[in-house]
Each structure stands twice: as C-alpha cells, then as structure tokens.
Design an enzyme around this catalytic site. Structure first.
Site, PDB file in Angstrom:
ATOM      1  CG  ASP A 139     -62.383 122.100  59.021  1.00 22.34           C
ATOM      2  OD1 ASP A 139     -62.872 122.900  58.222  1.00 22.34           O
ATOM      3  OD2 ASP A 139     -61.261 122.219  59.525  1.00 22.34           O
ATOM      4  CB  CYS A 194     -69.546 142.600  66.188  1.00 21.20           C
ATOM      5  SG  CYS A 194     -68.793 140.985  65.960  1.00 21.20           S
ATOM      6  CB  CYS A 204     -55.544 141.289  62.627  1.00 28.37           C
ATOM      7  SG  CYS A 204     -54.779 140.321  61.317  1.00 28.37           S
ATOM      8  CB  CYS A 221     -54.849 134.855  57.583  1.00 25.73           C
ATOM      9  SG  CYS A 221     -55.323 134.032  59.094  1.00 25.73           S
ATOM     10  CB  CYS A 248     -52.702 133.211  64.260  1.00 26.89           C
ATOM     11  SG  CYS A 248     -52.992 134.890  64.860  1.00 26.89           S
ATOM     12  CB  CYS A 251     -58.723 137.805  65.406  1.00 21.14           C
ATOM     13  SG  CYS A 251     -58.733 136.242  64.542  1.00 21.14           S
ATOM     14  CB  CYS A 255     -63.239 138.091  70.775  1.00 18.85           C
ATOM     15  SG  CYS A 255     -65.019 138.292  70.579  1.00 18.85           S
TER      16      CYS A 255
HETATM   17 FE1  SF4 Z   1     -66.795 141.144  67.065  1.00 18.36          FE
HETATM   18 FE2  SF4 Z   1     -65.172 139.944  68.804  1.00 18.36          FE
HETATM   19 FE3  SF4 Z   1     -64.153 141.192  66.670  1.00 18.36          FE
HETATM   20 FE4  SF4 Z   1     -65.203 142.604  68.677  1.00 18.36          FE
HETATM   21  S1  SF4 Z   1     -63.373 141.301  68.763  1.00 18.36           S
HETATM   22  S2  SF4 Z   1     -65.554 142.911  66.476  1.00 18.36           S
HETATM   23  S3  SF4 Z   1     -66.917 141.298  69.298  1.00 18.36           S
HETATM   24  S4  SF4 Z   1     -65.459 139.402  66.639  1.00 18.36           S
HETATM   25 FE1  SF4 Z   2     -55.168 138.057  61.885  1.00 22.03          FE
HETATM   26 FE2  SF4 Z   2     -56.871 136.379  63.047  1.00 22.03          FE
HETATM   27 FE3  SF4 Z   2     -55.429 135.593  60.908  1.00 22.03          FE
HETATM   28 FE4  SF4 Z   2     -54.258 135.971  63.284  1.00 22.03          FE
HETATM   29  S1  SF4 Z   2     -55.824 134.410  62.778  1.00 22.03           S
HETATM   30  S2  SF4 Z   2     -53.501 136.709  61.321  1.00 22.03           S
HETATM   31  S3  SF4 Z   2     -55.386 137.741  64.084  1.00 22.03           S
HETATM   32  S4  SF4 Z   2     -57.007 137.163  60.949  1.00 22.03           S
END
Ligand code: SF4
Ligand code: SF4
Length: 391
Positions: A139, A194, A204, A221, A248, A251, A255
């Site tokens: 990273d 996806c 989000c 974000c 955070c 997201c 999933c």
């Molecule tokens: Fe893709 Fe996961 Fe987002 Fe659904 S939640 S669109 S599977 S990254």
């Molecule tokens: Fe949105 Fe993901 Fe950023 Fe959280 S980490 S603010 S859910 S893009």
C-alpha cells in the site's frame, strides 16, 4: 528452466505464501494497467480530494509504467491477507464508543505484510538457487494494486472498488513483490460477479460510490474524511460520519459476497489490540500526545495523528447527541492545545443542544483567540438559538 519446472517453481512459491499466512497469491506481468485512463480521469475529476501524492507527475507516470519503477522487473507477485475476525459485539459498559474499520483493529498491516513478504523472498531465492532482486510494496508504491490483483487472478473489482474473491470476499489487504525473475503469469479474473446488485451503492451514506465507471469520490467518502483528510472537516459532511472515527466498512458489510463467504481468520496479527475494536470516545478526548503515541504505536490508527482521531471523536460525540458528553467536550473546548480539536468540540456541543451548553460556549468564546475556533463557537451558538426558537 523448462515450462514444467517454471510452473512447479511458481506453485512452490504460492504454497509458501499460504504457509506464511497469506490467503491469496497470484502472478502477473509488469505491463501497463488497462484501466490507467480511467484512473487519470478519476484524478482529473478531482475525486482524489487533496491526496496530492496520488496525482503528481511522478505518481501518474509510475502507475502507468510499472517497469519504470523497477526496470529489471519480469514478474509481479500479488498477495492478499484476509483480516476478517468476525463480528465483535459492542462493549457491555455504557461507554459511548466510536467505530474503526476492521483492517485497523490489529497490528499495522504494513509491518505485518512486509515482514511476511521478506520471508517469502528468502524462500524464492532459496528455491531459485541464486540472488533475486525485488521491490516490495504494501500500500505504499505507485502501483494500481487492485488491477494487478485482478490480472493475477485473485478476484474482480466490485462496484465498491474493492477486490472481491469468490471464496473469501473482500476483507483483504494487498501487497506486491516486483521480481527480476520470470514466473508464469496467472489467468486474469475476467468475470464480473457483481451482476445487478447495487447493495453497496444503496448503503453508502454519502453517495460516494459512482457506478459508471466504477469509482469512489474521496471528497465524500468517510474513509478519506476520517483518515486522510487533514484539518477541519467541512461542517456539511460531519453528520455523515455518524460514529465512524477511523475508516468505514459499510460498503463491504453489505456485500453479499462477504455475507456468504467471508472466512473468519484467526490470524493473531490482525486480532484486535486493546483498546480496539471499539474506542471509548470520552477516553479519546482526554488523550494527550504521549498517551496517543503509546496507545496507537504499531497500529494503523496512528495515521490520523492525534489531531485527526480526536477531531473525529468530537464529531462522533456530536452525532451521538448524548448530554453525558457535555463535560468531556467542554473540557476539550477549553483545554485542548489543538485548535482543530477545539473547533470540532464546539460544533459537537452545538449539536447536543442542551441549554447548559450555551453558558459553556459563551465562556469558551471569552477565552478563545483562534479565529477558526471562534467561528465554530459562533455557529454552535446560532444553531442552539435557532433550535430554541423552533421549540
Ligand atoms: Fe458488487 Fe458487493 Fe457492491 Fe453488490 S455489494 S455491487 S456484489 S461490490
Ligand atoms: Fe461509502 Fe464505502 Fe466510503 Fe463508507 S467506505 S463512505 S460506504 S464508499
């Protein structure tokens, strides 16, 4: 080496990577990334916010031309560590706590993964029977690491822009070893799993995920705002942070690939180190510099520095809106040496909206000489006055 021997050699390296604690390992070439134009567009649209180190000429050139980072490079080994430790219930005490992204609960992954990669390089040299030159990146280097991982067959890049592996989900951290030896590259992961799912986009809280093309607006974000952003957080964005004080996970939490396939990894290096995973926000406000350094030495959380973490804790307390926090925030406003922290404590007191806060803010205003803090105190008093008029 014959082709068969090369494949056996690569297989042994991957087995050793798993023995060392990596969950995924693949091989790719140092060719230019296919998505470099999209990346440049992300930069030119200003979606990297004020992370200038990503957009400077050198960084742009290197990301487009991995060979120029290390001209002898013939192969790139991409590894991933699964840091998922399962769910941790909130502490049973009535302490008001803030949330930290999972990857930061344990030891600093830069140190952990670099150490493992160095051990892996020892093995690579041992098996090849000759010195091998390499560059290691955790990273840190100018590499488009998610694209390299996808090209090395480790998974696809989801709509939330995370690398997702169909066996373990996306709770992984990536690292790379650029090698001066040729290894047979893996097949790229070309399937996009996806599908029609939009869970991450819908969940989000800041609308930071853009779907076509897939990218994140860092300006919105919470991960960027709580970790990378220095100085004051725009007051329009503070409520979005809710109780996140470092990163955070929303997201990734929603999933389906994580919900179905995330594997709890009892990897001691990623197990929570006290006081994580939940940070007591009142305790944070009382931390001076030496206590902050002692507490978070060896933790990724130190990246925010004291100023950023306690700024975030003040914002989270304002979002909690609990009058039990008035004392801690008032102390912070009158005593903290950092004007950024005092400014956010003033904002948080205004959000709590209790009548006794007015006296505290007036008193702080009389003793304050920093212009930005005075602006926040004034705004907090106005917020309280407008709330009173509405009642
Ligand atoms: Fe893709 Fe996961 Fe987002 Fe659904 S939640 S669109 S599977 S990254
Ligand atoms: Fe949105 Fe993901 Fe950023 Fe959280 S980490 S603010 S859910 S893009």
């Amino acid at each position: 080496m014959s082709t068969k021997e090369e494949h056996q050699y690569a297989k042994k390296i991957k087995e050793q990577a798993y023995n060392l604690g990596f969950s995924l390992c693949g091989i790719t070439t140092p060719e230019s990334p296919l998505h470099i134009e999209e990346y440049h567009k992300w930069l030119s649209d200003g979606l990297h916010a004020d992370m200038e180190y990503m957009g400077n000429d050198r960084a742009r050139h290197m990301r487009a031309n991995p060979k120029d980072i290390f001209p002898e490079c013939k192969s790139i080994l991409v590894v991933a560590s699964n840091y998922y430790q399962g769910e941790f219930l909130h502490p049973s005490s009535d302490a008001i706590s803030g949330k930290v992204a999972r990857y930061a609960w344990g030891k600093d992954y830069h140190t952990v993964m670099k150490h493992r990669l160095q051990e892996l390089m020892g093995f690579v040299e041992c098996v090849s029977g000759k010195p091998v030159r390499y560059r290691l990146y955790v990273d840190t280097g100018p590499l488009l690491e998610r694209e390299l991982a996808q090209r090395a067959g480790l998974g696809w890049i989801g709509k939330n822009t995370m690398l997702i592996n169909h066996n373990i989900g996306s709770w992984t951290l990536l690292a790379e070893a650029m090698l001066d030896i040729w290894l047979p590259p893996d097949e790229p992961y070309i399937v996009d799993r996806c599908g029609s799912c939009t869970f991450c986009i819908d969940a989000c809280p800041t609308d930071a995920i853009m779907s076509d093309p897939r990218r994140i607006d860092s300006n919105k974000c919470i991960s960027y705002l709580t970790i990378e952003h220095r100085g004051a957080i725009n007051s329009d964005r503070r409520s979005d942070l809710d109780d996140w004080v470092f990163g955070c996970d929303i997201c990734q939490d929603v999933c389906p690939w994580n919900n179905r396939f995330a594997m709890v990894e009892h990897d001691v290096d990623f197990a929570p180190v006290y006081p994580l995973p939940h940070l007591d926000l009142h305790n944070l406000l009382q931390m001076d510099q030496s206590e902050f350094s002692r507490t978070f030495s060896g933790s990724p959380v130190k990246r925010t520095k004291r100023s950023g973490l306690i700024r975030n804790a003040s914002v989270a307390l304002g979002n909690h809106g609990d009058d039990k926090s008035i004392h801690a925030l008032a102390n912070s406003l009158s005593e903290d040496p950092d004007p950024i922290i005092r400014a956010h404590s003033a904002w948080a007191l205004g959000k709590i909206g209790d009548k006794k806060v007015v006296n505290l803010l007036n008193c702080a205003r009389d003793n304050e000489d920093d212009v930005d803090v005075l602006v926040e105190i004034k705004a907090a008093l106005e917020e309280l006055s407008s709330q009173e008029k509405k009642q």
